[in-house]
Motif scaffolding. Structure first.
Motif, mmCIF file in Angstrom:
data_model
loop_
_atom_site.group_PDB
_atom_site.id
_atom_site.type_symbol
_atom_site.label_atom_id
_atom_site.label_comp_id
_atom_site.label_asym_id
_atom_site.label_seq_id
_atom_site.Cartn_x
_atom_site.Cartn_y
_atom_site.Cartn_z
ATOM 1 N N PHE A 1 -18.531 -7.555 9.545
ATOM 2 C CA PHE A 1 -17.737 -8.538 10.574
ATOM 3 C C PHE A 1 -16.459 -8.717 10.111
ATOM 4 C CE2 PHE A 1 -16.864 -12.539 12.398
ATOM 5 C CZ PHE A 1 -16.373 -11.978 13.690
ATOM 6 N N LEU A 2 -16.575 -9.293 8.863
ATOM 7 C CA LEU A 2 -15.401 -9.993 7.867
ATOM 8 C C LEU A 2 -14.083 -9.163 7.677
ATOM 9 C CD1 LEU A 2 -17.174 -12.453 5.480
ATOM 10 C CD2 LEU A 2 -15.752 -12.992 7.435
ATOM 11 N N LEU A 3 -14.786 -7.913 7.287
ATOM 12 C CA LEU A 3 -13.959 -6.575 7.081
ATOM 13 C C LEU A 3 -13.209 -5.985 8.279
ATOM 14 C CD1 LEU A 3 -16.191 -4.354 4.775
ATOM 15 C CD2 LEU A 3 -14.206 -5.567 3.999
ATOM 16 N N THR A 4 -13.939 -6.276 9.499
ATOM 17 C CA THR A 4 -13.086 -5.897 10.697
ATOM 18 C C THR A 4 -12.176 -6.855 10.991
ATOM 19 O OG1 THR A 4 -15.315 -5.067 11.435
ATOM 20 C CG2 THR A 4 -13.623 -5.187 12.996
ATOM 21 N N VAL A 5 -12.558 -8.275 10.889
ATOM 22 C CA VAL A 5 -11.548 -9.294 11.351
ATOM 23 C C VAL A 5 -10.333 -9.143 10.397
ATOM 24 C CG1 VAL A 5 -11.122 -11.826 11.149
ATOM 25 C CG2 VAL A 5 -13.266 -10.972 11.991
ATOM 26 N N ALA A 6 -10.493 -8.713 8.924
ATOM 27 C CA ALA A 6 -9.417 -8.538 8.115
ATOM 28 C C ALA A 6 -8.435 -7.375 8.793
ATOM 29 C CB ALA A 6 -9.905 -8.533 6.807
ATOM 30 N N LEU A 7 -9.238 -6.290 8.940
ATOM 31 C CA LEU A 7 -8.471 -4.995 9.297
ATOM 32 C C LEU A 7 -7.696 -5.451 10.700
ATOM 33 C CD1 LEU A 7 -8.053 -2.099 9.275
ATOM 34 C CD2 LEU A 7 -10.119 -1.660 10.874
ATOM 35 N N ILE A 8 -8.240 -5.862 11.483
ATOM 36 C CA ILE A 8 -7.442 -6.406 12.849
ATOM 37 C C ILE A 8 -6.338 -7.307 12.535
ATOM 38 C CG2 ILE A 8 -7.418 -7.371 15.207
ATOM 39 C CD1 ILE A 8 -10.429 -6.008 15.440
ATOM 40 N N SER A 9 -6.684 -8.339 11.718
ATOM 41 C CA SER A 9 -5.606 -9.187 11.547
ATOM 42 C C SER A 9 -4.464 -8.535 10.713
ATOM 43 C CB SER A 9 -6.220 -10.491 10.455
ATOM 44 O OG SER A 9 -6.603 -10.197 9.336
ATOM 45 N N ASN A 10 -4.687 -7.786 9.669
ATOM 46 C CA ASN A 10 -3.666 -6.952 9.010
ATOM 47 C C ASN A 10 -2.991 -5.887 10.001
ATOM 48 O OD1 ASN A 10 -4.617 -8.250 6.762
ATOM 49 N ND2 ASN A 10 -5.846 -6.557 5.784
ATOM 50 N N VAL A 11 -3.675 -5.384 10.934
ATOM 51 C CA VAL A 11 -2.966 -4.514 11.631
ATOM 52 C C VAL A 11 -2.078 -4.932 12.687
ATOM 53 C CG1 VAL A 11 -3.095 -2.898 13.627
ATOM 54 C CG2 VAL A 11 -4.774 -2.508 11.457
ATOM 55 N N ALA A 12 -2.402 -6.541 13.169
ATOM 56 C CA ALA A 12 -1.550 -7.171 14.000
ATOM 57 C C ALA A 12 -0.151 -7.496 13.197
ATOM 58 C CB ALA A 12 -2.419 -8.327 14.323
ATOM 59 N N SER A 13 -0.361 -8.107 11.912
ATOM 60 C CA SER A 13 0.516 -8.297 11.019
ATOM 61 C C SER A 13 1.669 -7.333 10.650
ATOM 62 C CB SER A 13 0.101 -8.928 9.678
ATOM 63 O OG SER A 13 -0.608 -9.988 9.966
ATOM 64 N N LEU A 14 0.901 -5.903 10.673
ATOM 65 C CA LEU A 14 1.777 -4.725 10.507
ATOM 66 C C LEU A 14 2.641 -4.548 11.666
ATOM 67 C CD1 LEU A 14 2.115 -2.088 8.603
ATOM 68 C CD2 LEU A 14 0.566 -0.999 10.290
ATOM 69 N N VAL A 15 2.194 -4.901 12.879
ATOM 70 C CA VAL A 15 3.074 -4.870 14.027
ATOM 71 C C VAL A 15 4.199 -5.817 14.308
ATOM 72 C CG1 VAL A 15 2.977 -4.634 16.675
ATOM 73 C CG2 VAL A 15 1.189 -3.727 15.437
ATOM 74 N N LEU A 16 3.567 -6.811 13.614
ATOM 75 C CA LEU A 16 4.805 -7.931 13.873
ATOM 76 C C LEU A 16 5.838 -7.737 12.717
ATOM 77 C CD1 LEU A 16 2.474 -11.312 14.155
ATOM 78 C CD2 LEU A 16 3.961 -10.083 15.888
ATOM 79 N N ALA A 17 5.505 -7.229 11.488
ATOM 80 C CA ALA A 17 6.284 -7.035 10.326
ATOM 81 C C ALA A 17 7.383 -5.816 10.885
ATOM 82 C CB ALA A 17 5.481 -6.494 9.301
ATOM 83 N N LEU A 18 6.893 -4.998 11.657
ATOM 84 C CA LEU A 18 7.765 -3.939 12.231
ATOM 85 C C LEU A 18 9.154 -4.771 13.046
ATOM 86 C CD1 LEU A 18 8.408 -0.984 12.580
ATOM 87 C CD2 LEU A 18 7.240 -1.104 14.746
ATOM 88 N N PHE A 19 8.825 -5.558 13.698
ATOM 89 C CA PHE A 19 9.841 -6.496 14.513
ATOM 90 C C PHE A 19 10.584 -7.351 13.932
ATOM 91 C CE2 PHE A 19 6.757 -4.414 17.617
ATOM 92 C CZ PHE A 19 7.615 -3.568 18.284
ATOM 93 N N ARG A 20 9.905 -8.026 13.022
ATOM 94 C CA ARG A 20 10.308 -9.450 12.614
ATOM 95 C C ARG A 20 10.838 -9.063 11.071
ATOM 96 N NH1 ARG A 20 5.866 -14.134 13.910
ATOM 97 N NH2 ARG A 20 5.931 -13.809 16.242
ATOM 98 N N HIS A 21 10.361 -8.667 10.352
ATOM 99 C CA HIS A 21 10.569 -8.383 8.678
ATOM 100 C C HIS A 21 11.612 -7.089 8.485
ATOM 101 C CE1 HIS A 21 8.638 -12.100 8.232
ATOM 102 N NE2 HIS A 21 7.399 -11.686 8.572
ATOM 103 N N GLN A 22 11.255 -5.973 9.341
ATOM 104 C CA GLN A 22 11.676 -4.858 9.237
ATOM 105 C C GLN A 22 11.542 -4.300 7.582
ATOM 106 O OE1 GLN A 22 13.045 -2.901 11.373
ATOM 107 N NE2 GLN A 22 12.580 -4.092 13.160
#
Length: 211
Positions: free
Chosen positions: A73-94
């Protein structure tokens, strides 16, 4: 005692290796897409594996299962949070294209192994129950289970079979040759396919933006 030890090995050692492997994958992801230091998840895994190992030594299968499911469960939470951050990084940090591609590949691979762990750990009550013949209703119907050939009569799925299902779900967004029987696994398969699709979409968006 020999059967009991064999069941524990089938349940435990592949699990520990894969969990540590996923933790290493997370630690290799750049901190652009992680919440806190990238080694945090690996440290948490190591911390959980201490009581987990004690439960293994004492053959407390109830605690082994509880800790294992908590870890997944913790690995899944970390995965989803990292993927969400990946999407945000695409639009914010480039981030640099190479860094984004590197992170996306690591998370894509982690997605395969995290959900393979889920499938292996819950199908018919988990590997321990499967090999002790204390089965719950099946979550997967593998092709070997539907054949009348005698060579397959005593066949039981191993971790590789669940890894194969997870890999197919990541690449084809479906389990291909294996039927999904339970609602809980249908939810997991949909979640895994969605995470994989988001990662691929991020890579495609980045590729288009650099053309």
């Amino acid at each position: 005692m020999g059967d009991r030890r064999q069941s524990s090995e089938l349940r435990i050692w592949p699990f520990m290796i894969v969990v540590l492997f996923v933790g290493v994958l997370y630690s290799a992801v750049s901190e652009t897409v992680t919440i806190g230091p990238s080694w945090t998840t690996l440290a948490i895994i190591v911390g959980f594996l201490i009581p987990f190992s004690i439960a293994v030594v004492r053959k407390h299968h109830g605690w082994i299962r509880r800790i294992a499911l908590t870890l997944i469960f913790l690995l899944t939470v970390a995965l989803i949070s990292n993927v969400a951050s990946l999407v945000l990084a695409l639009f914010r940090h480039q981030p640099h294209a190479k860094v984004l591609f590197y992170d996306a590949v690591l998370l894509w691979v982690a997605n395969v192994f995290v959900f393979a762990l889920w499938y292996w750990s819950i199908d018919q009550g988990g590997a321990y129950r499967r090999y002790r013949h204390r089965l719950q209703p099946m979550d997967f119907l593998f092709p070997q289970m539907t054949t009348d050939e005698e060579v397959w009569h005593d066949w039981k799925p191993s971790f590789v079979d669940y890894l194969f299902v997870a890999f197919n779900t990541n690449t084809a967004f479906s389990p291909t040759d294996t039927l999904i029987m339970s609602r809980r696994v249908k939810v997991l398969v949909m979640t895994q396919a969605a995470v994989s699709l988001v990662i691929v979409a991020v890579l495609a968006a980045r590729a288009i933006s650099t053309v």
